[in-house]
Design a protein around this motif. Structure first.
Motif, PDB file in Angstrom:
ATOM      1  N   GLU A 313      -6.406  -8.738  14.463  1.00  0.00           N
ATOM      2  CA  GLU A 313      -6.402  -7.279  14.331  1.00  0.00           C
ATOM      3  C   GLU A 313      -5.364  -6.826  13.308  1.00  0.00           C
ATOM      4  O   GLU A 313      -5.643  -5.957  12.469  1.00  0.00           O
ATOM      5  CB  GLU A 313      -6.118  -6.634  15.683  1.00  0.00           C
ATOM      6  CG  GLU A 313      -6.114  -5.110  15.637  1.00  0.00           C
ATOM      7  CD  GLU A 313      -5.813  -4.497  16.994  1.00  0.00           C
ATOM      8  OE1 GLU A 313      -5.639  -3.266  17.062  1.00  0.00           O
ATOM      9  OE2 GLU A 313      -5.724  -5.254  17.990  1.00  0.00           O
ATOM     10  N   GLU A 314      -4.174  -7.425  13.350  1.00  0.00           N
ATOM     11  CA  GLU A 314      -3.123  -7.036  12.411  1.00  0.00           C
ATOM     12  C   GLU A 314      -3.474  -7.463  10.991  1.00  0.00           C
ATOM     13  O   GLU A 314      -3.179  -6.756  10.022  1.00  0.00           O
ATOM     14  CB  GLU A 314      -1.781  -7.641  12.827  1.00  0.00           C
ATOM     15  CG  GLU A 314      -1.202  -7.052  14.102  1.00  0.00           C
ATOM     16  CD  GLU A 314      -0.761  -5.609  13.919  1.00  0.00           C
ATOM     17  OE1 GLU A 314      -0.663  -5.122  12.775  1.00  0.00           O
ATOM     18  OE2 GLU A 314      -0.502  -4.945  14.947  1.00  0.00           O
ATOM     19  N   ARG A 315      -4.106  -8.609  10.841  1.00  0.00           N
ATOM     20  CA  ARG A 315      -4.515  -9.055   9.499  1.00  0.00           C
ATOM     21  C   ARG A 315      -5.528  -8.089   8.911  1.00  0.00           C
ATOM     22  O   ARG A 315      -5.442  -7.708   7.736  1.00  0.00           O
ATOM     23  CB  ARG A 315      -5.094 -10.474   9.549  1.00  0.00           C
ATOM     24  CG  ARG A 315      -4.076 -11.551   9.846  1.00  0.00           C
ATOM     25  CD  ARG A 315      -4.609 -12.936   9.471  1.00  0.00           C
ATOM     26  NE  ARG A 315      -5.830 -13.291  10.198  1.00  0.00           N
ATOM     27  CZ  ARG A 315      -5.853 -13.874  11.393  1.00  0.00           C
ATOM     28  NH1 ARG A 315      -4.705 -14.131  12.021  1.00  0.00           N
ATOM     29  NH2 ARG A 315      -6.989 -14.185  11.972  1.00  0.00           N
ATOM     30  N   GLU A 316      -6.503  -7.698   9.721  1.00  0.00           N
ATOM     31  CA  GLU A 316      -7.522  -6.777   9.231  1.00  0.00           C
ATOM     32  C   GLU A 316      -6.921  -5.421   8.892  1.00  0.00           C
ATOM     33  O   GLU A 316      -7.258  -4.814   7.863  1.00  0.00           O
ATOM     34  CB  GLU A 316      -8.623  -6.622  10.283  1.00  0.00           C
ATOM     35  CG  GLU A 316      -9.446  -7.891  10.497  1.00  0.00           C
ATOM     36  CD  GLU A 316     -10.424  -7.761  11.650  1.00  0.00           C
ATOM     37  OE1 GLU A 316     -10.321  -6.762  12.422  1.00  0.00           O
ATOM     38  OE2 GLU A 316     -11.282  -8.648  11.801  1.00  0.00           O
ATOM     39  N   LYS A 317      -6.025  -4.959   9.726  1.00  0.00           N
ATOM     40  CA  LYS A 317      -5.366  -3.678   9.485  1.00  0.00           C
ATOM     41  C   LYS A 317      -4.537  -3.715   8.202  1.00  0.00           C
ATOM     42  O   LYS A 317      -4.598  -2.802   7.373  1.00  0.00           O
ATOM     43  CB  LYS A 317      -4.473  -3.331  10.680  1.00  0.00           C
ATOM     44  CG  LYS A 317      -3.732  -2.015  10.544  1.00  0.00           C
ATOM     45  CD  LYS A 317      -2.860  -1.774  11.778  1.00  0.00           C
ATOM     46  CE  LYS A 317      -2.038  -0.503  11.624  1.00  0.00           C
ATOM     47  NZ  LYS A 317      -1.140  -0.287  12.798  1.00  0.00           N
ATOM     48  N   LEU A 318      -3.784  -4.801   8.021  1.00  0.00           N
ATOM     49  CA  LEU A 318      -2.948  -4.911   6.833  1.00  0.00           C
ATOM     50  C   LEU A 318      -3.788  -5.025   5.565  1.00  0.00           C
ATOM     51  O   LEU A 318      -3.443  -4.445   4.523  1.00  0.00           O
ATOM     52  CB  LEU A 318      -2.015  -6.124   6.952  1.00  0.00           C
ATOM     53  CG  LEU A 318      -1.050  -6.351   5.784  1.00  0.00           C
ATOM     54  CD1 LEU A 318      -0.189  -5.118   5.531  1.00  0.00           C
ATOM     55  CD2 LEU A 318      -0.182  -7.580   6.042  1.00  0.00           C
ATOM     56  N   ALA A 319      -4.900  -5.741   5.643  1.00  0.00           N
ATOM     57  CA  ALA A 319      -5.773  -5.870   4.475  1.00  0.00           C
ATOM     58  C   ALA A 319      -6.301  -4.509   4.038  1.00  0.00           C
ATOM     59  O   ALA A 319      -6.380  -4.217   2.832  1.00  0.00           O
ATOM     60  CB  ALA A 319      -6.926  -6.826   4.771  1.00  0.00           C
ATOM     61  N   LEU A 320      -6.656  -3.661   4.996  1.00  0.00           N
ATOM     62  CA  LEU A 320      -7.122  -2.314   4.660  1.00  0.00           C
ATOM     63  C   LEU A 320      -6.008  -1.478   4.027  1.00  0.00           C
ATOM     64  O   LEU A 320      -6.220  -0.774   3.035  1.00  0.00           O
ATOM     65  CB  LEU A 320      -7.657  -1.625   5.918  1.00  0.00           C
ATOM     66  CG  LEU A 320      -8.965  -2.171   6.489  1.00  0.00           C
ATOM     67  CD1 LEU A 320      -9.295  -1.490   7.818  1.00  0.00           C
ATOM     68  CD2 LEU A 320     -10.118  -1.974   5.499  1.00  0.00           C
ATOM     69  N   GLU A 321      -4.799  -1.572   4.582  1.00  0.00           N
ATOM     70  CA  GLU A 321      -3.663  -0.823   4.027  1.00  0.00           C
ATOM     71  C   GLU A 321      -3.333  -1.308   2.620  1.00  0.00           C
ATOM     72  O   GLU A 321      -3.041  -0.513   1.727  1.00  0.00           O
ATOM     73  CB  GLU A 321      -2.441  -0.981   4.928  1.00  0.00           C
ATOM     74  CG  GLU A 321      -2.575  -0.310   6.284  1.00  0.00           C
ATOM     75  CD  GLU A 321      -1.370  -0.569   7.173  1.00  0.00           C
ATOM     76  OE1 GLU A 321      -0.463  -1.318   6.733  1.00  0.00           O
ATOM     77  OE2 GLU A 321      -1.317  -0.021   8.293  1.00  0.00           O
ATOM     78  N   LEU A 322      -3.390  -2.621   2.435  1.00  0.00           N
ATOM     79  CA  LEU A 322      -3.079  -3.191   1.133  1.00  0.00           C
ATOM     80  C   LEU A 322      -4.122  -2.794   0.094  1.00  0.00           C
ATOM     81  O   LEU A 322      -3.786  -2.433  -1.044  1.00  0.00           O
ATOM     82  CB  LEU A 322      -2.986  -4.717   1.241  1.00  0.00           C
ATOM     83  CG  LEU A 322      -2.629  -5.500  -0.024  1.00  0.00           C
ATOM     84  CD1 LEU A 322      -1.317  -5.021  -0.615  1.00  0.00           C
ATOM     85  CD2 LEU A 322      -2.567  -7.000   0.290  1.00  0.00           C
ATOM     86  N   ALA A 323      -5.389  -2.836   0.481  1.00  0.00           N
ATOM     87  CA  ALA A 323      -6.457  -2.438  -0.444  1.00  0.00           C
ATOM     88  C   ALA A 323      -6.304  -0.979  -0.864  1.00  0.00           C
ATOM     89  O   ALA A 323      -6.511  -0.626  -2.034  1.00  0.00           O
ATOM     90  CB  ALA A 323      -7.819  -2.664   0.203  1.00  0.00           C
ATOM     91  N   ALA A 324      -5.912  -0.131   0.081  1.00  0.00           N
ATOM     92  CA  ALA A 324      -5.759   1.292  -0.217  1.00  0.00           C
ATOM     93  C   ALA A 324      -4.557   1.567  -1.115  1.00  0.00           C
ATOM     94  O   ALA A 324      -4.513   2.586  -1.813  1.00  0.00           O
ATOM     95  CB  ALA A 324      -5.619   2.079   1.088  1.00  0.00           C
ATOM     96  N   SER A 325      -3.600   0.653  -1.126  1.00  0.00           N
ATOM     97  CA  SER A 325      -2.369   0.874  -1.886  1.00  0.00           C
ATOM     98  C   SER A 325      -2.440   0.379  -3.320  1.00  0.00           C
ATOM     99  O   SER A 325      -1.538   0.650  -4.120  1.00  0.00           O
ATOM    100  CB  SER A 325      -1.185   0.184  -1.188  1.00  0.00           C
ATOM    101  OG  SER A 325      -1.287  -1.230  -1.299  1.00  0.00           O
ATOM    102  N   ARG A 326      -3.498  -0.341  -3.676  1.00  0.00           N
ATOM    103  CA  ARG A 326      -3.597  -0.939  -5.014  1.00  0.00           C
ATOM    104  C   ARG A 326      -4.972  -0.668  -5.616  1.00  0.00           C
ATOM    105  O   ARG A 326      -5.993  -0.841  -4.942  1.00  0.00           O
ATOM    106  CB  ARG A 326      -3.406  -2.463  -4.939  1.00  0.00           C
ATOM    107  CG  ARG A 326      -2.109  -2.891  -4.271  1.00  0.00           C
ATOM    108  CD  ARG A 326      -0.915  -2.730  -5.192  1.00  0.00           C
ATOM    109  NE  ARG A 326       0.338  -3.029  -4.490  1.00  0.00           N
ATOM    110  CZ  ARG A 326       1.513  -3.092  -5.097  1.00  0.00           C
ATOM    111  NH1 ARG A 326       1.596  -2.881  -6.403  1.00  0.00           N
ATOM    112  NH2 ARG A 326       2.609  -3.346  -4.403  1.00  0.00           N
ATOM    113  N   PRO A 327      -5.039  -0.307  -6.888  1.00  0.00           N
ATOM    114  CA  PRO A 327      -6.347  -0.142  -7.538  1.00  0.00           C
ATOM    115  C   PRO A 327      -7.035  -1.495  -7.708  1.00  0.00           C
ATOM    116  O   PRO A 327      -6.368  -2.544  -7.760  1.00  0.00           O
ATOM    117  CB  PRO A 327      -5.992   0.475  -8.891  1.00  0.00           C
ATOM    118  CG  PRO A 327      -4.584   0.060  -9.151  1.00  0.00           C
ATOM    119  CD  PRO A 327      -3.923   0.005  -7.805  1.00  0.00           C
ATOM    120  N   ALA A 328      -8.339  -1.486  -7.816  1.00  0.00           N
ATOM    121  CA  ALA A 328      -9.102  -2.735  -7.909  1.00  0.00           C
ATOM    122  C   ALA A 328      -8.672  -3.575  -9.108  1.00  0.00           C
ATOM    123  O   ALA A 328      -8.605  -4.810  -9.029  1.00  0.00           O
ATOM    124  CB  ALA A 328     -10.593  -2.417  -7.987  1.00  0.00           C
ATOM    125  N   ALA A 329      -8.361  -2.911 -10.232  1.00  0.00           N
ATOM    126  CA  ALA A 329      -7.990  -3.645 -11.446  1.00  0.00           C
ATOM    127  C   ALA A 329      -6.667  -4.391 -11.303  1.00  0.00           C
ATOM    128  O   ALA A 329      -6.405  -5.349 -12.040  1.00  0.00           O
ATOM    129  CB  ALA A 329      -7.910  -2.682 -12.627  1.00  0.00           C
TER     130      ALA A 329
END
Length: 507
Positions: A313-329
């Motif tokens: 659960e924490e891994r999935e949550k962190l992955a979402l937060e990390l994705a939101a904090s960085r642009p795809a490029a």
């Protein structure tokens, strides 16, 4: 055995013009420097064919604190002419050790297979000396290690008693021979330290006239604020020797800040602070991948992060937060350098974007997976520096060469490195010479200036009575040839390296 070096141009480390010379070494020291000396002066004669002889290069920003005890040959450094490294940078040193930080540091440095069975600078020095390293080692006392020694890694605010204990520990390490104080204000627990805490430690260093070397709180968006804070602290503490580690303007949006940053440094110098900087000659930085984590995860030490990421659960949550904090490029600019994670251990040198696509994951998911398996050992390179700014910084008369890397063996048995681990000294020379620097000026930055800054009175110059630490190079050929695909490639143009009169490397 006495060795005579002849038929050479001498760059003696002082910045004086090149001159034809002969150099006699014996008993670990320089015995004579003359326009010429007879072959009968020594048992061994080395002819350089008109190439350059210089003092051994000094890497003022390295991280070989445990790498060198693990692999004392230090091949990556000596193969580029480096004979001395300043360790303990970015707030991370191998001392002092207490029950509050020993276990964490043992885990952080697990890949080296060295047991941390000492407590202080003298103990670390003895453990290293017992391994007879080919590279001379000096070490700063790291603020992060000091702070964790008295309060662990989760304490954000120190009590007055803890601060006093930290100051006492620092003073003891400086008295024992530590070269100065370093900080890494981007990392846990140093990031928790308010300016006043740094001022108090600077005062300890100032009383012993030792340098303070800092990895600033920000090298990008808040670069000027971080630099201003450090200079203000130095003024308040009465610190005379201030050194800025791996000086850069990170991120294209911040490239234009170099002029303002240089103005801050110049103002401090005019105010009586001996400000110096170091720089590696690459536009990709490298550090632990975990520094990119947002929110509370970014405030955790490696052990706590590993525990957190055991939870799906924490891994999935962190992955979402990390994705939101960085642009795809962004992920196309992050290159995996080293990891023990099964997902990435055979794929170093590739971008996170490419590896994630191959694995059928988002880049953020893939990054979190790497960290879940190896939070302490996963490192990455981050592309985001200006080549022109880099050249300007390298050309500053108060800039020195710092690799920001470990002394690696030829193989990758203790991990892969950034190309700077094998190429920094040679590439520093190449870039300086290509921009019109006299050879003697470039050599001074890497030798005499470095020795003066870190108070190494017995080296940095080719003069009678000093250590016979020497590097010979061909100015037409010298360059760093390593890249991210083949980072453990020896530099070109380095003819030999001599430490204490003994050859430790020949090309």
């Amino acid at each position: 055995m006495r060795t005579l070096f002849r038929d050479l141009w001498l760059a003696d480390g002082s910045g004086a013009p090149l001159r034809r010379s002969a150099v006699l070494a014996g008993d670990g020291k320089i015995l004579a420097v003359e326009p010429d000396l007879p072959r009968s002066a020594a048992e061994r004669t080395v002819e350089l064919g008109g190439r350059i002889l210089a003092p051994g290069f000094i890497d003022v920003h390295g991280h070989s604190d445990l790498a060198l005890p693990a692999r004392p040959e230090g091949f990556g450094k000596i193969s580029q002419g480096i004979t001395t490294e300043i360790m303990g940078n970015c707030g991370l040193s191998a001392f002092p050790l207490t029950g509050r930080n020993r276990e964490h540091l043992q885990e952080l440095w697990a890949q080296y297979g060295v047991t941390l069975d000492w407590s202080d600078f003298r103990g670390w020095r003895a453990a290293l000396s017992a391994r007879a390293p080919k590279l001379r080692a000096e070490a700063l006392a790291g603020h992060n290690t000091l702070r964790a020694a008295v309060a662990g890694y989760e304490t954000e605010t120190l009590t007055s008693a803890q601060l006093e204990e930290m100051k006492t520990l620092l003073d003891a390490e400086l008295a024992a021979g530590a070269a100065g104080l370093s900080s890494g204000l981007l990392y846990v627990p140093g990031k928790f330290a308010p300016p006043g805490e740094i001022v108090e430690l600077m005062r300890v260093a100032a009383r012993r006239d030792r340098p303070y070397a800092t990895h600033l709180r920000s090298e990008g968006n808040e670069l000027l604020e971080a630099l201003g804070e450090t200079i203000d602290c130095a003024r308040e503490a009465g610190l005379r020797r201030l050194h800025i580690s791996h000086f850069k303007t990170a991120g294209a949006a911040n490239w234009e800040k170099l002029d303002a940053a240089l103005e801050l440094l110049e103002e401090a110098q005019k105010g009586g602070i001996a400000v110096t900087v170091d720089r590696y000659p690459y536009t990709e930085s490298m550090t632990q991948l975990s520094v990119i984590l947002p929110g509370k995860a970014g405030d955790l030490d490696d052990s706590a992060l590993s525990r957190l990421l055991r939870s799906t659960e924490e891994r999935e949550k962190l992955a979402l937060e990390l994705a939101a904090s960085r642009p795809a490029a962004y992920w196309k600019t992050v290159t995996l350098v080293s990891t023990r994670s099964s997902a990435g251990r055979n794929h170093a040198g590739q971008t996170i974007a490419a590896l994630a696509e191959r694995a059928g994951r988002t880049p953020a998911e893939f990054a979190v997976e790497l960290l879940a398996e190896d939070a302490a050992g996963t490192t990455a390179a981050f592309r985001g520096m200006s080549p022109e700014n880099m050249r300007r910084i390298l050309g500053l008369p108060f800039c020195m060469m710092g690799s920001d890397e470990n002394a690696r063996p030829a193989d990758d048995s203790i991990g892969r490195c950034h190309p700077r681990g094998f190429g920094s000294a040679a590439r520093f020379l190449r870039l300086r010479l290509d921009t019109g620097s006299p050879i003697e000026a470039a050599v001074r930055q890497m030798t005499g200036l470095a020795a003066e800054t870190f108070q190494l009175a017995d080296r940095g110059l080719v003069r009678p009575g000093l250590c016979a630490d020497l590097a010979a190079f061909d100015p037409d050929e010298v360059d760093g040839t390593a890249d991210f695909s083949n980072p453990h490639t020896p530099a070109a143009g380095i003819i030999f390296t001599v430490t204490g009169g003994e050859f430790v490397y020949r090309s």
